[in-house]
Structures are given as structure tokens and as C-alpha cells.
Write a protein that holds these residues in place. Sequence first.
Motif, PDB file in Angstrom:
ATOM      1  N   VAL A  14      -2.093   0.890  -4.520  1.00 50.83           N
ATOM      2  CA  VAL A  14      -1.313  -0.270  -4.115  1.00 50.83           C
ATOM      3  C   VAL A  14      -0.582  -0.818  -5.333  1.00 50.83           C
ATOM      4  N   CYS A  25       0.833  -1.193   0.000  1.00 48.66           N
ATOM      5  CA  CYS A  25       0.000   0.000   0.000  1.00 48.66           C
ATOM      6  C   CYS A  25       0.874   1.251   0.000  1.00 48.66           C
ATOM      7  N   THR A  63      -8.402  -0.964   2.839  1.00 48.86           N
ATOM      8  CA  THR A  63      -7.348  -0.532   1.914  1.00 48.86           C
ATOM      9  C   THR A  63      -7.748   0.736   1.163  1.00 48.86           C
TER      10      THR A  63
END
Length: 82
Positions: free
Chosen positions: A45, A10, A39
Motif C-alpha cells: 500500500v 492498495c 489488507t
Amino acid sequence: MTAYIYILRCADGTLYTGWTYDVMKRLEAHNSGKGAKYTKGRRPVKLAYSERFETKEEAMSREVQIKKLARAEKEELIKSQR
């Protein structure tokens, strides 16, 4: 059906591990905000590691092993693939 385990890095440096049948589709989902709810705030990411397995069960078993690794061990795993 071929299954994959993966490690995503990430934007904040967090490593996220999971399994899927389509790694690129999962990566796109995370980057578009359709991935796991925790996330969304860490986008974008990048794919850091992936491994291919013949069955879902093998991939899930390996995923559990990787999740148990310490961060330093995960970093070594990522480096060894390059």
C-alpha cells in the motif's frame, strides 16, 4: 497528541481510510502484513493522503466524513493535496 487521518491506496486500487498517531508506522504495518486483516492480500500500500489534527476526536470525526465520500470524491481529495 497530534493525530492524523489517512487514505492508503492498495495494490489492487482499493482506498483504505483510517486514523493514527503515527502515519509512517501504520503504513509500515500494512506493508509488513501486520495491518488490518483485510489488507494483507492487497499489499503493498502507498500513502495517498494524510491530514493532521490536534486531537484524536477531530481526526476520528474527519475520518467518518471521508469514509462517507464516494470513490470519485476521495480521488479529488487526493489530487487536491498534491
